[in-house]
Design an enzyme around this catalytic site. Structure first.
Site, short mmCIF file in Angstrom:
data_model
loop_
_atom_site.label_atom_id
_atom_site.label_comp_id
_atom_site.label_asym_id
_atom_site.label_seq_id
_atom_site.Cartn_x
_atom_site.Cartn_y
_atom_site.Cartn_z
N ASN A 11 -5.38 50.43 58.30
CA ASN A 11 -4.93 50.67 56.94
C ASN A 11 -3.87 49.62 56.65
O ASN A 11 -2.71 49.78 57.03
CB ASN A 11 -4.37 52.10 56.85
CG ASN A 11 -3.89 52.44 55.46
OD1 ASN A 11 -3.88 51.58 54.56
ND2 ASN A 11 -3.47 53.67 55.26
N HIS A 182 -7.07 58.64 46.92
CA HIS A 182 -6.97 59.66 47.99
C HIS A 182 -8.33 60.30 48.27
O HIS A 182 -8.40 61.40 48.81
CB HIS A 182 -6.02 60.83 47.61
CG HIS A 182 -4.58 60.47 47.54
ND1 HIS A 182 -3.73 61.05 46.62
CD2 HIS A 182 -3.82 59.62 48.27
CE1 HIS A 182 -2.51 60.56 46.78
NE2 HIS A 182 -2.55 59.69 47.78
#
Ligand code: ADP
Length: 402
Positions: A11, A182
């Site tokens: 990430n 998300h």
């Protein structure tokens, strides 16, 4: 194709890289860590091996390539290096997939070019994600790299939920629509909620409340996202740690014309100095709860504003779904802040929503029900695991496409 069972999840943010090495045989973490302040004078790498204690190194990481090289060294020191034949795929979190990427995608030159084309709608995130992919590819050019998009789960939103009511031609020209973010978390949590209820995701309707430093709500009908609170950017929706969430767009014009603020200043105000931080000077819910407990009026107002917005979204998504089987709280605030869960659901018995005070006060890392047995809607705390979901999706893709 590799017969390995390990997935490295990356990430990459603008100045940080988070990573986890996951074994898909049992979902266990072989290592995890974080490189912070890339490009700054005071870089830091914290590496957590499967066994043994954390290792911290303070050094300058001039760029993402240097950071990932150090990560590779840490992994090699644990005997789980990137050159291992056990490593099957590298899974990358990519924030914006636009309209095209609605599923995990094997990275090719053409895919990278398309992710680059989306930079104008995700200027803070996509460039770093692209860099992460490029560096990982240079370290293991032979290995499949899979992009898992934050927006993908929301791609099923019906057009009337995804559209802003603005001139259609202008919206289309500039790709202005609601994408939502998300998504990996909303997907993971909505499925984990179904598992907690002993149901198939297709059987239930869930409202997922992802309350971290950023926050978003989603309405998931039969496993499919039908609405979510973030929009073109992650600024829309709930009150967040430092983001305002919903404001009248007229506020922007007013601050510019009357307040004399530039567009960049307003962008920074709404994204970085608003939300809980703007209301009371703190963005950590623990601190806000502590201050509110002591009678601090600003902290109390921040808490009340946060909860009020949350309740509005619960009501809105109840109406969107028509029937709600479960409400799932997740992420840092959702998993840990019992007072937020209690206040967000108080007085909603008419809607079949109730929370049991004793169950709500239990602290645990496990998914758990906090509503009383008689309540029609199951209210649950369901810890999210975005890295595991990215690993699953990346691993599944290389195994089905082989
Ligand atoms: P991110 O969005 O950065 O991934 P997290 O999901 O980790 O964030 O959530 C971080 C937030 O969770 C913190 O800013 C804090 O407000 C909140 N939080 C964490 N632990 C607690 C706790 N025990 N009680 C209340 N809030 C908490």
């Amino acid at each position: 194709m590799s017969s390995g069972t390990r997935v490295l999840v990356l990430n990459a943010g603008s100045s940080s890289v988070k990573y986890q090495l996951i074994d898909m045989l049992d979902g266990s973490r072989l290592a995890s860590g974080l490189v912070e302040r890339i490009g700054e004078a005071n870089g830091r790498l914290v590496h957590t091996p499967r066994s043994g204690s954390k290792r911290e190194s303070l050094e300058v990481f001039p760029d993402h390539a240097a950071a990932l090289k150090s990560v590779a060294e840490e992994l090699a020191a644990d005997g789980v290096g990137l050159d291992s034949p056990e490593l099957a795929v590298i899974g990358h979190r990519v924030v914006h997939g636009g309209l095209r990427f609605t599923a995990p995608t094997l990275v090719t030159e053409e895919v990278l070019a398309e992710v680059r084309r989306l930079v104008p709608v995700a200027p803070l995130h996509n460039p770093a994600n692209i860099t992460g992919i490029e560096v990982a590819r240079s370290l293991r050019p032979d290995l499949p790299q899979v992009a898992v998009f934050d927006t993908a789960f929301h791609a099923t939103m019906p057009e009337h939920a995804a559209r802003y009511a603005i001139d259609k031609a202008v919206a289309d020209e500039h790709r202005v629509r609601r994408y939502g973010f998300h998504g990996t978390s909303h997907q993971y949590v909505s499925r984990a909620t179904a598992a907690l209820l002993g149901k198939d995701p297709a059987e239930i309707n869930v409202i997922v409340l992802h309350l971290g430093n950023g926050g978003s709500a989603s309405a998931v009908a039969g496993g499919v996202c039908v609405d979510t609170s973030m929009g073109l950017t992650p600024l829309e929706g709930l009150v967040m740690g430092t983001r305002s969430g919903d404001v009248d767009p007229g506020v922007v014009f007013h601050l510019h014309r009357v307040g004399g603020l530039t567009i960049d200043e307003i962008d920074s105000l709404l994204n970085r100095r608003s939300g809980l931080l703007g209301l009371c000077g703190d963005n950590d819910m623990r601190e806000i709860l502590r201050r509110a407990e002591q009678g601090d009026a600003d902290a109390k107002l921040a808490f009340d504003t946060y909860v009020h917005r949350l309740r509005k979204y619960i009501g809105a998504y109840y109406a969107v779904l028509g029937r709600v089987d479960a409400i799932a709280f997740t992420a840092g605030v959702g998993e840990n802040a019992a007072p937020v869960r209690a206040a967000a659901t108080a007085g909603l018995e008419e809607l079949g929503i109730a929370v049991d005070a004793e169950l709500n006060s239990v602290r645990s890392g496990e998914a758990r029900v906090i509503s009383p047995g008689y309540a029609r809607v199951t209210v649950a705390v369901v810890p999210t695991d975005e890295e595991l979901e990215i690993a699953r999706q990346a691993f599944a893709l290389v195994h089905t496409s082989s």
